[in-house]
Every structure is written in structure tokens, then in C-alpha cells.
Design a protein around this motif. Structure first.
Motif, PDB file in Angstrom:
ATOM      1  N   MET A 181      -5.531  -3.032   2.867  1.00 27.17           N
ATOM      2  CA  MET A 181      -4.587  -1.937   3.115  1.00 27.17           C
ATOM      3  C   MET A 181      -4.725  -0.844   2.065  1.00 27.17           C
ATOM      4  O   MET A 181      -4.785   0.345   2.370  1.00 27.17           O
ATOM      5  CB  MET A 181      -3.152  -2.476   3.104  1.00 27.17           C
ATOM      6  CG  MET A 181      -2.789  -3.329   4.294  1.00 27.17           C
ATOM      7  SD  MET A 181      -1.023  -3.679   4.282  1.00 27.17           S
ATOM      8  CE  MET A 181      -0.975  -5.081   5.392  1.00 27.17           C
ATOM      9  N   TRP A 182      -4.748  -1.254   0.798  1.00 26.33           N
ATOM     10  CA  TRP A 182      -4.873  -0.276  -0.271  1.00 26.33           C
ATOM     11  C   TRP A 182      -6.253   0.359  -0.287  1.00 26.33           C
ATOM     12  O   TRP A 182      -6.388   1.555  -0.562  1.00 26.33           O
ATOM     13  CB  TRP A 182      -4.594  -0.939  -1.622  1.00 26.33           C
ATOM     14  CG  TRP A 182      -3.146  -1.130  -1.920  1.00 26.33           C
ATOM     15  CD1 TRP A 182      -2.464  -2.309  -1.970  1.00 26.33           C
ATOM     16  CD2 TRP A 182      -2.174  -0.115  -2.183  1.00 26.33           C
ATOM     17  NE1 TRP A 182      -1.139  -2.096  -2.259  1.00 26.33           N
ATOM     18  CE2 TRP A 182      -0.932  -0.753  -2.395  1.00 26.33           C
ATOM     19  CE3 TRP A 182      -2.237   1.279  -2.260  1.00 26.33           C
ATOM     20  CZ2 TRP A 182       0.230  -0.053  -2.685  1.00 26.33           C
ATOM     21  CZ3 TRP A 182      -1.074   1.970  -2.556  1.00 26.33           C
ATOM     22  CH2 TRP A 182       0.144   1.316  -2.761  1.00 26.33           C
ATOM     23  N   LYS A 183      -7.265  -0.419  -0.029  1.00 27.46           N
ATOM     24  CA  LYS A 183      -8.631   0.105  -0.107  1.00 27.46           C
ATOM     25  C   LYS A 183      -8.899   1.203   0.916  1.00 27.46           C
ATOM     26  O   LYS A 183      -9.850   1.967   0.782  1.00 27.46           O
ATOM     27  CB  LYS A 183      -9.636  -1.031   0.113  1.00 27.46           C
ATOM     28  CG  LYS A 183      -9.555  -2.155  -0.912  1.00 27.46           C
ATOM     29  CD  LYS A 183      -9.802  -1.657  -2.327  1.00 27.46           C
ATOM     30  CE  LYS A 183      -9.775  -2.803  -3.319  1.00 27.46           C
ATOM     31  NZ  LYS A 183      -9.935  -2.325  -4.713  1.00 27.46           N
ATOM     32  N   SER A 184      -8.018   1.307   1.908  1.00 20.71           N
ATOM     33  CA  SER A 184      -8.236   2.308   2.948  1.00 20.71           C
ATOM     34  C   SER A 184      -7.682   3.681   2.592  1.00 20.71           C
ATOM     35  O   SER A 184      -7.981   4.657   3.268  1.00 20.71           O
ATOM     36  CB  SER A 184      -7.598   1.840   4.267  1.00 20.71           C
ATOM     37  OG  SER A 184      -6.184   1.805   4.155  1.00 20.71           O
ATOM     38  N   VAL A 185      -6.858   3.771   1.543  1.00 20.47           N
ATOM     39  CA  VAL A 185      -6.234   5.054   1.229  1.00 20.47           C
ATOM     40  C   VAL A 185      -7.206   5.911   0.408  1.00 20.47           C
ATOM     41  O   VAL A 185      -8.068   5.390  -0.315  1.00 20.47           O
ATOM     42  CB  VAL A 185      -4.894   4.866   0.480  1.00 20.47           C
ATOM     43  CG1 VAL A 185      -3.973   3.934   1.246  1.00 20.47           C
ATOM     44  CG2 VAL A 185      -5.124   4.353  -0.930  1.00 20.47           C
ATOM     45  N   PRO A 186      -7.108   7.236   0.504  1.00 20.60           N
ATOM     46  CA  PRO A 186      -8.063   8.136  -0.154  1.00 20.60           C
ATOM     47  C   PRO A 186      -8.221   7.899  -1.654  1.00 20.60           C
ATOM     48  O   PRO A 186      -9.332   7.968  -2.182  1.00 20.60           O
ATOM     49  CB  PRO A 186      -7.485   9.528   0.131  1.00 20.60           C
ATOM     50  CG  PRO A 186      -6.723   9.357   1.402  1.00 20.60           C
ATOM     51  CD  PRO A 186      -6.139   7.979   1.341  1.00 20.60           C
ATOM     52  N   ALA A 187      -7.109   7.635  -2.359  1.00 16.99           N
ATOM     53  CA  ALA A 187      -7.191   7.465  -3.807  1.00 16.99           C
ATOM     54  C   ALA A 187      -8.120   6.329  -4.186  1.00 16.99           C
ATOM     55  O   ALA A 187      -8.909   6.437  -5.137  1.00 16.99           O
ATOM     56  CB  ALA A 187      -5.801   7.229  -4.382  1.00 16.99           C
TER      57      ALA A 187
END
Length: 338
Positions: free
Chosen positions: A297-303
Motif C-alpha cells: 500500500m505504501w510502496k504505491s504512493v508517489p513519495a
């Protein structure tokens, strides 16, 4: 607030437990009470300082100032000042406090490098009483009941709510209360110049890319999102430096909120600043807690995809004081301006 966020307790500074204060401070209470009664009968001068409502009494040894709860008589030239969770401002003004705020759950503000006794605000008042302060200055987390207990130790000034969101106003108010307003002017001028320089550099490097600040809570393994009005991070980032808050951050009305797991991927900010809840990133506990962010989930965000997730020092990132804010600016320039 939307369903993807759960409310949490927000105030970082714990209201100090001072149940022993009345017994331990009874002698000081009698002395300070008599002093206050004598001072209140002295006439005030016509030249009051607007920021504190200050007036010098006839003997010039004390002044009457107005704080959040009303008028209080304070020394005109205090020598031993305890500024609970406000030590940063004293140091910026060139004054060493008689004690430093400390909590066993969070530690102290190590970035100040103070060499003074610690005041454990989790219940013990021994250190504060032993240091015999002649003035106590309190932050906004203190209610009237706690304020009254502090006042039994020494004359006590509680910052007005109207200044708490602005580190510059806090600096000015504290300097006025302790009688050195001119020092605040020079400190504020240097700080404002630093903010202006950083704002221009960040605008060029980051533009309108969105920013969010989260804290990884070690104890309950949760993630707290800081709101745009968070006085420790939001004010400096978004109000002073002009960075763009992520929409989730901008809509928040709370100081901070606990994110539910389904909200992780919704926080698709371009830049994410991460703070540990206690200690530094070198500890095994914090390294383990950071694995909360190691998920698809986190790895998918731009940051995350762009390498714009920044681990920063909790000690000064969870302080909204002027020295701490200057150190945050240094971090942002190092991390975001290439």
C-alpha cells in the motif's frame, strides 16, 4: 472527519501531575502569596506593554502582566526562570533555564544541549522546587487547575491561547514577560530572514508538490498523520514556508489523527516526512516500527516510488519553537533542495 481516520489524543505536552505540590510548596506558597498581595497594592505605570499588558509597580521590583488566566505579578528582572517545554525560547534569547522539561516516555529536547537539572513532569516536582525559580512560564497544555498548582511554587505566566500558533509571537511574549523585548526583535529578524530564503528555494525545488508529516508510534504500532494546523510541523511547513499540504492534511481539523490501514494508499503525497514517537531512528524499536511502512500500500504512493520519504529527528520536529523550526528548515533544504 472521514471514516478512514480514527481520532486520537492530540496534545503532545502532557498536563503535569502536581498532586504533591500543595504539601511540598506550602512554605513557598505563603511567601509568594504575601509577595503577590503586596505587589498588587502598588500602583502601575501608565506605560503598559501591549503584548502582555505589563505595568511596573512602584517599587520597580515587580510588574503586573496579563496571561491566559488574568493578571499575575512577576519579577521585573527574573533571574531563575523555569520555562516548561519552552526552554527553546529562553536559549534563543540567551538565557539558561533553571530546569529542563523531561518525560520518561518521550525523553527531553536533546537538540538544545542544555546542562541543567531535569524536571520530570510525569509526577515528581522535586527538581522544580529544589531549583527555587523566581518565575515559571507555561505552554498551552496547562489548564487552570495545574496553573494554580504551579503558582504555589513561584509567580507563573501561562502563554495566552492567542499566541500559541505563532513561534514569533511566543518569542515576543516571553521576552516581554522577562523584560528583554529588544532581544526578541533581533532574534526574530534573523529567523524571518532564514524563512524567506528557504521559502524561495523550496518554491523553486518543490513547487506545488504535496507534503505530509506522519509519526510512527512505537508503543501501539500505529501511524499518526499531522494536520495542516499542527503547531509543531504544519505551521512552519505550510504557513511559513508555503509548502502545499496533501488534501488529507489540509482538510484535517484535529492536531493529529490515527490513520486506518485502508487510508495508507490514500495518502498519495509527493513528499512524506516521518518522525518516530520516541528516541531516534537508531533504536531497534524504531527500526522495527518503521516496517509498518514496508507494505505494498505504501510502496504505491508517489513519495515512496520517487524516494521522497524522509526520516527526521523527533527531538526538534515535535517542537514548534523557534530554534527547532530553524533546524527543520535546515533539514528541508538538505532533503528537498538538490
Amino acid at each position: 472527519m472521514a471514516k478512514w481516520i480514527k481520532k486520537s489524543a492530540t496534545t503532545m505536552v502532557v498536563v503535569v501531575g502536581l498532586g504533591l505540590l500543595a504539601a511540598c510548596g506550602s512554605d513557598k506558597n505563603n511567601e509568594s502569596g504575601a509577595s503577590a498581595q503586596a505587589a498588587s497594592s502598588a500602583s502601575s505605570s501608565a506605560n503598559a506593554q501591549a503584548s502582555t499588558g505589563a505595568g511596573t509597580t512602584a517599587d520597580a521590583q515587580t510588574r503586573t502582566v496579563r496571561d491566559e488566566f488574568g493578571e499575575v505579578t512577576v519579577p521585573a528582572h527574573p533571574k531563575r526562570i523555569a520555562a516548561i517545554y519552552l526552554e527553546d525560547y529562553l536559549k534563543a534569547l540567551g538565557i539558561a533555564p533553571v530546569v529542563q522539561w523531561y518525560n520518561p516516555n518521550w525523553g527531553k529536547q536533546d537538540y538544545l544541549n542544555l546542562d541543567v537539572p531535569l524536571f520530570d513532569n510525569s509526577g515528581s516536582i522535586e527538581a522544580l522546587l529544589a531549583q527555587s525559580p523566581d518565575l515559571i512560564i507555561l505552554d498551552g497544555a496547562i489548564d487552570r487547575a495545574a496553573y494554580d498548582q504551579y503558582s504555589k511554587v513561584a509567580p507563573t505566566f501561562r502563554l495566552p491561547e492567542s499566541v500559541l500558533q505563532d513561534s514569533g509571537q511566543i518569542l515576543k511574549t516571553i521576552a516581554d514577560v522577562i523584560g528583554i523585548p529588544e532581544k526578541a526583535e533581533s532574534v526574530a529578524a534573523a529567523y524571518e530572514a532564514k524563512v524567506a530564503d528557504a521559502k524561495a528555494k523550496l518554491a523553486q525545488a518543490v513547487g506545488k508538490e504535496t507534503v505530509a508529516v506522519i509519526r510512527v508510534n512505537v508503543g501501539d504500532r500505529t501511524i499518526a498523520l499531522f494536520g495542516a494546523k499542527n503547531r509543531y510541523a504544519g505551521s512552519i511547513l505550510f504557513d511559513d514556508l508555503g509548502l502545499t499540504p496533501h488534501p488529507m492534511v489540509e482538510k484535517m481539523t484535529e492536531f493529529q489523527e490515527i490513520l486506518s490501514e485502508e487510508a495508507f494508499s490514500m495518502l498519495d503525497a509527493d513528499h512524506i516526512i516521518v518522525i518516530p514517537s520516541n528516541g531516534d531512528w537508531k533504536t531497534a524499536e524504531n527500526q522495527d516500527a518503521f516496517t509498518l511502512l514496508d507494505s505494498p500500500m505504501w510502496k504505491s504512493v508517489p513519495a515512496f516510488k520517487n524516494g521522497h520519504v524522509y526520516k527526521v529527528d523527533r527531538s526538534y520536529w515535535q517542537s514548534g519553537a523557534i530554534t527547532a523550526n530553524g533546524m527543520k528548515i535546515d533539514d528541508l533544504l538538505k532533503l528537498m533542495v538538490k
